[in-house]
Write a protein that holds these residues in place. Structure first.
Motif, short mmCIF file in Angstrom:
data_model
loop_
_atom_site.label_atom_id
_atom_site.label_comp_id
_atom_site.label_asym_id
_atom_site.label_seq_id
_atom_site.Cartn_x
_atom_site.Cartn_y
_atom_site.Cartn_z
N ARG A 298 67.09 -2.57 9.56
CA ARG A 298 67.73 -3.15 10.73
C ARG A 298 67.29 -4.62 10.79
NH1 ARG A 298 69.63 -0.80 15.61
NH2 ARG A 298 70.75 -2.41 16.78
N ILE A 299 68.26 -5.52 10.74
CA ILE A 299 67.98 -6.95 10.66
C ILE A 299 68.48 -7.66 11.92
CG2 ILE A 299 68.56 -9.10 9.44
CD1 ILE A 299 68.60 -7.51 6.85
N THR B 69 72.96 -5.05 10.96
CA THR B 69 72.59 -6.43 11.29
C THR B 69 73.17 -6.86 12.64
OG1 THR B 69 72.55 -6.98 8.93
CG2 THR B 69 72.65 -8.83 10.48
N ASP B 70 72.29 -7.29 13.54
CA ASP B 70 72.72 -7.80 14.85
C ASP B 70 72.70 -9.32 14.81
OD1 ASP B 70 72.83 -5.18 15.96
OD2 ASP B 70 70.66 -5.21 16.22
N LEU B 71 73.84 -9.93 15.08
CA LEU B 71 73.97 -11.39 15.07
C LEU B 71 73.86 -11.92 16.49
CD1 LEU B 71 74.67 -14.15 13.88
CD2 LEU B 71 77.09 -13.47 13.90
N MET B 72 72.87 -12.79 16.73
CA MET B 72 72.67 -13.39 18.04
C MET B 72 72.66 -14.92 17.91
SD MET B 72 72.53 -10.94 20.16
CE MET B 72 72.97 -9.30 19.58
N THR C 230 64.67 -3.42 20.69
CA THR C 230 64.96 -2.86 19.37
C THR C 230 63.86 -3.22 18.37
OG1 THR C 230 67.32 -3.11 19.83
CG2 THR C 230 66.70 -2.73 17.52
N ALA C 231 63.50 -2.28 17.53
CA ALA C 231 62.53 -2.53 16.46
C ALA C 231 63.27 -2.98 15.21
CB ALA C 231 61.72 -1.27 16.17
N TYR C 232 62.96 -4.16 14.74
CA TYR C 232 63.62 -4.70 13.56
C TYR C 232 62.70 -4.68 12.35
CZ TYR C 232 67.41 -6.27 16.54
OH TYR C 232 68.46 -6.29 17.41
N ASP C 233 63.32 -4.54 11.18
CA ASP C 233 62.56 -4.56 9.93
C ASP C 233 62.42 -5.97 9.38
OD1 ASP C 233 62.30 -1.60 9.42
OD2 ASP C 233 64.47 -1.76 9.56
N LEU C 234 63.32 -6.87 9.78
CA LEU C 234 63.30 -8.24 9.26
C LEU C 234 64.14 -9.13 10.17
CD1 LEU C 234 63.35 -9.30 5.61
CD2 LEU C 234 65.10 -10.30 7.07
N ILE C 235 63.73 -10.41 10.27
CA ILE C 235 64.46 -11.39 11.09
C ILE C 235 64.89 -12.55 10.21
CG2 ILE C 235 64.33 -12.96 13.06
CD1 ILE C 235 62.07 -11.14 14.16
N LEU C 236 66.16 -12.92 10.30
CA LEU C 236 66.69 -14.13 9.67
C LEU C 236 66.87 -15.15 10.79
CD1 LEU C 236 69.37 -12.51 7.33
CD2 LEU C 236 67.08 -13.28 6.71
N LEU C 237 66.13 -16.26 10.71
CA LEU C 237 65.99 -17.14 11.88
C LEU C 237 66.40 -18.57 11.57
CD1 LEU C 237 64.89 -17.49 14.80
CD2 LEU C 237 62.62 -17.84 13.77
N ASP C 238 67.41 -19.04 12.29
CA ASP C 238 67.80 -20.45 12.23
C ASP C 238 66.78 -21.28 13.03
OD1 ASP C 238 69.18 -22.80 11.88
OD2 ASP C 238 70.74 -22.35 13.36
N MET C 239 66.54 -22.50 12.61
CA MET C 239 65.56 -23.32 13.30
C MET C 239 66.12 -24.11 14.47
SD MET C 239 62.33 -23.18 12.21
CE MET C 239 62.67 -21.46 12.57
N LEU D 210 66.28 6.15 11.96
CA LEU D 210 67.31 6.16 10.93
C LEU D 210 68.66 5.74 11.50
CD1 LEU D 210 66.35 9.42 9.01
CD2 LEU D 210 66.00 7.06 8.27
N GLU D 211 68.97 6.16 12.72
CA GLU D 211 70.20 5.71 13.37
C GLU D 211 70.20 4.19 13.52
OE1 GLU D 211 70.29 7.85 17.03
OE2 GLU D 211 71.39 9.55 16.19
N SER D 212 69.04 3.65 13.88
CA SER D 212 68.92 2.20 14.06
C SER D 212 69.19 1.46 12.76
CB SER D 212 67.52 1.86 14.58
OG SER D 212 67.33 0.47 14.70
#
Length: 222
Positions: free
Chosen positions: A2-3, A27-30, A43-52, A174-176
């Motif tokens: 979950r990203i 993947t949740d886009l915010m 929400t518990a995430y496994d990884l974050i992709l972060l814009d600066m 697993l659903e997440s």
């Protein structure tokens, strides 16, 4: 996995999200720090992709906040800031990797996989689990040297279980990993996909821990 993808450029955000979904990651886009913080609160995430650079502040403040509270969720910075000083600042703040825009989506996929493997303590992209040989980079599963075709959601389930090898993963977790926000999930969805996955890789590979969830053991009892 979950990203959480924090990116205010809609076309780029959509492209990255589609790439991650294609790789089997919910993947949740915010588009803002405020919305990202709200997601992290629920929400518990496994990884974050972060814009600066975001509309309501700098992504590095979110990264610093996570590390100050000892949140070890892997973070990959995605940014147009390409000065060495910017990279050093991001890495010193606790980022696990740094990718400068514009970037190749295939390279992003590779970096996501590499960071996730390091986080779970297994940097080797190839796993041997029972009769299965699994190439995490290529998303190839073989049993007795024969390739097994998995759907994206079957792969997502397998990947979630492999990340926690020998540990029990709850049904809700697993659903997440299968579905992002806005997707309606039926009550038996996980069971259906687990059943299909078992038929392909072998029923004995996935153990049911009744009332808790599922697990893949690194070694099966003789």
């Amino acid at each position: 996995m979950r990203i959480l993808l924090v990116e205010d450029n809609q076309p780029l955000g959509d492209a990255v999200r589609e790439q991650m979904l294609g790789d089997g990651h919910a993947t949740d886009l915010m588009p803002s720090l405020a919305e990202a913080r709200a997601c992290l609160g629920t929400t518990a995430y496994d990884l974050i992709l972060l814009d600066m650079m975001l509309p309501d502040g700098k992504g590095i403040t979110l990264l610093q906040h996570l590390r100050q509270r000892e949140d070890r969720t892997p973070v990959i910075i995605l940014t147009a800031l390409d000065q060495i000083s910017d990279r050093i600042a991001g890495l010193n703040a606790g980022a696990d990797d740094y990718l400068v825009k514009p970037f190749d989506l295939a390279e992003l996929s590779a970096r996501v996989g590499a960071v996730a493997r390091r986080y779970t303590g297994n940097p080797n992209p190839t796993l041997q689990v029972g009769e299965l040989t699994i190439d995490l980079n290529k998303r190839v599963v073989k049993r007795h040297e024969r390739s097994i075709d998995l759907t994206p959601r079957e792969w997502a389930l397998l990947d979630a279980l492999l990340q926690r090898l020998d540990a029990t993963v709850s049904k809700s977790r697993l659903e997440s990993c299968l579905y992002d926000f806005g997707t309606e999930v039926e009550s038996n969805t996980v069971e259906v996909h687990i059943s299909r996955l078992r038929k392909k890789i072998g029923r004995e590979q996935i153990q049911t821990v009744r009332g808790i969830g599922y697990r893949i053991a690194s070694a099966h009892p003789s």
